[in-house]
Design a protein around this motif. Sequence first.
Motif, PDB file in Angstrom:
ATOM      1  N   UNK A  33       0.736  -1.333  -0.195  1.00 34.58           N
ATOM      2  CA  UNK A  33       0.036   0.105  -0.106  1.00 34.58           C
ATOM      3  C   UNK A  33       1.015   1.333   0.163  1.00 34.58           C
ATOM      4  N   UNK A  34       0.654   2.316  -0.550  1.00 35.45           N
ATOM      5  CA  UNK A  34       0.716   3.633  -0.528  1.00 35.45           C
ATOM      6  C   UNK A  34       1.072   4.286   0.848  1.00 35.45           C
ATOM      7  N   UNK A  35       2.478   4.454   1.509  1.00 38.91           N
ATOM      8  CA  UNK A  35       2.879   4.704   2.296  1.00 38.91           C
ATOM      9  C   UNK A  35       2.892   6.178   2.398  1.00 38.91           C
ATOM     10  N   UNK A  36       2.513   6.970   3.932  1.00 40.64           N
ATOM     11  CA  UNK A  36       2.112   7.941   3.476  1.00 40.64           C
ATOM     12  C   UNK A  36       3.758   8.645   4.561  1.00 40.64           C
ATOM     13  N   UNK A  37       3.977   9.845   3.575  1.00 41.71           N
ATOM     14  CA  UNK A  37       5.520  10.760   3.903  1.00 41.71           C
ATOM     15  C   UNK A  37       5.044  11.178   5.470  1.00 41.71           C
ATOM     16  N   UNK A  38       4.357  10.747   6.194  1.00 46.80           N
ATOM     17  CA  UNK A  38       4.542  11.433   6.956  1.00 46.80           C
ATOM     18  C   UNK A  38       4.860  10.169   8.630  1.00 46.80           C
ATOM     19  N   UNK A  39       6.030  10.847   9.129  1.00 43.65           N
ATOM     20  CA  UNK A  39       6.411   9.739   9.545  1.00 43.65           C
ATOM     21  C   UNK A  39       5.781   9.571  11.175  1.00 43.65           C
ATOM     22  N   UNK A  40       5.542   8.027  11.892  1.00 41.17           N
ATOM     23  CA  UNK A  40       5.588   7.964  12.683  1.00 41.17           C
ATOM     24  C   UNK A  40       6.110   8.634  13.930  1.00 41.17           C
ATOM     25  N   UNK A  41       7.150   8.546  13.744  1.00 39.64           N
ATOM     26  CA  UNK A  41       8.585   9.194  15.162  1.00 39.64           C
ATOM     27  C   UNK A  41       7.694  11.046  15.228  1.00 39.64           C
ATOM     28  N   UNK A  42       8.301  11.393  16.412  1.00 42.65           N
ATOM     29  CA  UNK A  42       7.717  12.667  16.220  1.00 42.65           C
ATOM     30  C   UNK A  42       9.234  13.735  17.531  1.00 42.65           C
ATOM     31  N   UNK A  43       8.837  14.844  17.323  1.00 41.38           N
ATOM     32  CA  UNK A  43      10.632  15.298  18.268  1.00 41.38           C
ATOM     33  C   UNK A  43      10.006  16.752  18.498  1.00 41.38           C
ATOM     34  N   UNK A  44      10.232  17.310  19.796  1.00 38.58           N
ATOM     35  CA  UNK A  44       9.767  18.183  20.826  1.00 38.58           C
ATOM     36  C   UNK A  44      10.771  19.243  20.318  1.00 38.58           C
ATOM     37  N   UNK A  45      10.003  20.101  19.865  1.00 35.52           N
ATOM     38  CA  UNK A  45      10.010  21.820  19.795  1.00 35.52           C
ATOM     39  C   UNK A  45      10.439  22.471  21.111  1.00 35.52           C
ATOM     40  N   UNK A  59      13.490  25.688  18.684  1.00 40.48           N
ATOM     41  CA  UNK A  59      14.047  24.696  17.461  1.00 40.48           C
ATOM     42  C   UNK A  59      14.213  22.598  17.887  1.00 40.48           C
ATOM     43  N   UNK A  60      14.743  21.803  17.506  1.00 42.11           N
ATOM     44  CA  UNK A  60      14.283  20.769  17.670  1.00 42.11           C
ATOM     45  C   UNK A  60      15.592  20.120  18.229  1.00 42.11           C
ATOM     46  N   UNK A  61      16.857  20.963  18.129  1.00 43.46           N
ATOM     47  CA  UNK A  61      18.161  20.419  17.868  1.00 43.46           C
ATOM     48  C   UNK A  61      18.381  20.775  20.036  1.00 43.46           C
TER      49      UNK A  61
END
Length: 240
Positions: A33-45, A59-61
């Motif tokens: 199936x065509x996968x969404x470009x949005x990853x399931x991972x997340x990052x704090x801003x 910043x996410x860094x």
Amino acid sequence: MTSNKGVHASLRRSGGLLAVVVFLLSMTCGLPATASAEDSGATDMYRMYNPNSGEHFYTADGNERDSLRAAGWRYEGVGWVAPVHSNTPVYRLYNPNASDHHYTMNAAEKDSLVASGWNYEGIGWYSSDTNRSLPVYRQYNPHARSGSHNYTLNGNEAANLVSQGWRDEGVAWYAVGGASPAPAEPTPAPNPAPAPTPGKQITPGAYCKKSEAGQQGTAYGKIYTCAYRPGNKIPHWYPA
């Protein structure tokens, strides 16, 4: 009446067609199936504040966050949580004349600012393509040279700024997680009271009683000891 040869030829043709159909079906069923470009991972801003210029920086860094804290910026916690990747990048720009940052999903706005002398610093983070329940609002202060934009998940914060004269510029992008404040800074322990200086007040170098030998006294905040020195039959107050 159809001959046996004709029947066999017809079966061969039908069998070949059936084999092709079965092959195509197997290929189709095997396609992922065509996968969404949005990853399931997340990052704090991380949200930072410069008390000298009034600018908020995002910043996410974690290393960049810590470097700014060491330089005097205030850490205000996690402003929102962004997806690790999506089809919608948020561009980061810097104005070297005003020492101000700006963030936008709009590629045309990015190009216009670069043409005006802003530095393009790359993709800062991504906006969610699928979650529309967590909009990050954008406000503009027409009177500020630096820190002219504010971005927040908090609708009350946005409304409060607008009531003070900031312009509501709508939704900047979408988050996948909420904000969390910075942990409270530990309260520094009070300085302990200075220890009392032992002994009585004395005159440095003066004679002391033989019964005071080994005892301590003070003068001008320093400690002295009643002691004998070689060649002295009477003890004196010497620095401890």
